[in-house]
Design an enzyme around this catalytic site. Structure first.
Site: not given
Ligand code: APR
Length: 399
Positions: A79, A305
């Site tokens: 992606h 994250k």
């Protein structure tokens, strides 16, 4: 009569079998360091717990080098583009072509956990499910201990040279660090997301971030049949008050489907309200206890994250523990916290910036109008400045 406490001595005691504990355990096994993982939940539970799914290039490199990436290399999807929808239209940012040119691999976290469990067991690892750490002690000595509640309700004490606290935000490891031994940096961003999983294919190729007067909406691919959606909601909102109909209406409005085309709908498999919170301990070590992943720092999911930081920390700690236990070299272990914290803060900074980018005020007053104009200027800068896009790309995929 009191129950007898059984005891055992091992090398590294790992508490928690999420991405942090499982990557650490696998890396230690590969380095020939004796370790044991205790996990409070059942195997089925951890293998089905849907969480994040965007793996950074560095994470994929670590897992590939360690022979832990077969599943994600086979089934993960590359992606490299995200789209921003605003009242002025939509722009796409092909971040895979900007900055260092790195992409994400989309692979649901529960699949990664399933692969890491299978690999750890196949390599002869000792992983005990249904076994909760209740006390971590002896951290100032060379005989640290973790007392666990075993599946049959008994008590068992493991002794080891070091303890790795990989048991997440509400775990025992974090609670063991006295308030006077570490500074806790906390931030409540005042924003909440309703996190949804829909049994529907993705509706567009890119991750889409929609900025709207009603609040933020997000669209992220997971698997060919499941898509993650986010809706900004009022903090403390009851997820069940968000009926299917209300969810799809809000998504249609905020994603501006009248302009950009409809969303594929499907059964909503999960709805949870997540508060955007950040929480960093400094240092992420207390004596013989080393914190990894959510136990060390909590990051808002705005830039995906959390799992990537956990893997980075696990790699850093595995190397340091191997150097200490094999070569009697203390240096890397002494630097563990100092090596990780700058990267944790870098990720926090970007995540914080993303929160500001994606969430405008919802009111109508002068100050709200001012803040909305700032938000618009930020998005315009991202749309038009190649330098800004390079910076975004490096931070979005990297740590
Ligand atoms: N004893 C044993 N295990 C425990 C205990 C305990 N007392 N308390 C919690 N655990 C287990 C949990 O059941 C869970 O499986 O520790 C594990 C922690 O795993 P995660 O919450 O996934 O945390 P971490 O491995 O740090 O994950 C890294 O991935 O998706 C993200 O939100 C996730 O940001 C986090 C990241």
């Amino acid at each position: 009569m009191t129950d007898r406490l059984s005891e055992e001595t091992r090398g590294v005691l790992i508490v928690g079998a999420g991405p942090a504990g499982l990557v650490l355990g696998n890396l230690l096994l590969a380095a020939g360091v004796d370790c044991v993982i205790v996990e409070r939940q059942s195997r089925a539970h951890v293998e089905q717990r849907a969480r994040a799914g965007f793996l950074a290039a560095n994470t994929v490199r670590i897992l590939t080098d360690a022979g832990l990436a077969d599943g994600l290399l086979k089934d993960g999807r590359q992606h490299d583009t995200c789209a921003f929808r605003t009242e002025s239209g939509e722009f796409e940012l092909a971040y895979g072509d900007r900055g260092r040119g790195e992409a994400h691999t989309v692979y649901p976290q529960q699949h990664l956990v399933r692969d890491l469990v299978a690999e750890f067991l196949a390599r002869g690892g000792d992983l005990r499910f249904g076994t909760a750490a209740v006390e971590i002690a002896g951290l100032a000595s060379d005989r640290a201990s973790v007392t666990v509640r075993t599946p049959d309700g008994g008590s068992h004490r493991l002794h080891g040279a070091f303890v790795a606290g990989c048991d997440g935000r509400h775990g025992t490891a974090r609670a063991t660090v006295p308030a006077t031994a570490a500074r806790r940096h906390v931030r409540d961003h005042g924003v909440s997301w309703l996190a949804l999983l829909a049994a529907a294919p993705q509706s567009m190729a890119a991750v889409a971030y929609a900025v709207h007067r009603d609040g933020f909406a997000g669209h992220m691919a997971r698997t060919p049949d499941v898509t993650r959606y986010y809706l900004q909601v009022d903090p403390g909102d009851d997820p069940d008050a968000w009926t299917d109909r209300r969810v799809w209406e809000a998504l249609d409005r905020r994603m501006r489907t009248d302009v950009h085309g409809p969303l594929h709908r499907g059964e909503i498999l999960e709805r949870r309200v997540l508060a955007m919170r950040s929480d960093v301990l400094d240092p992420i070590q207390y004596g013989r206890l080393f914190l990894v992943g959510d136990a060390a720092s909590l990051i808002s999911p705005s830039a995906a994250k959390g799992a990537n930081l956990a893997v980075m920390e696990a790699e850093t700690l595995a190397r340091a523990l191997a150097a200490r236990l094999h070569g009697d070299d203390e240096r890397l272990l002494a630097r563990y916290s100092a090596d990780c914290l700058p990267r944790i803060w870098r990720a926090q900074e970007f995540s914080h910036w993303m929160i500001g980018l994606l969430h405008g005020p919802t009111g109508d007053g002068d100050e709200a109008a001012f803040l909305r104009a700032l938000q618009h200027a930020r998005l315009e800068s991202l749309r038009t400045s190649r330098r800004h896009q390079d910076h975004f790309a490096d931070n979005y995929v990297g740590i």
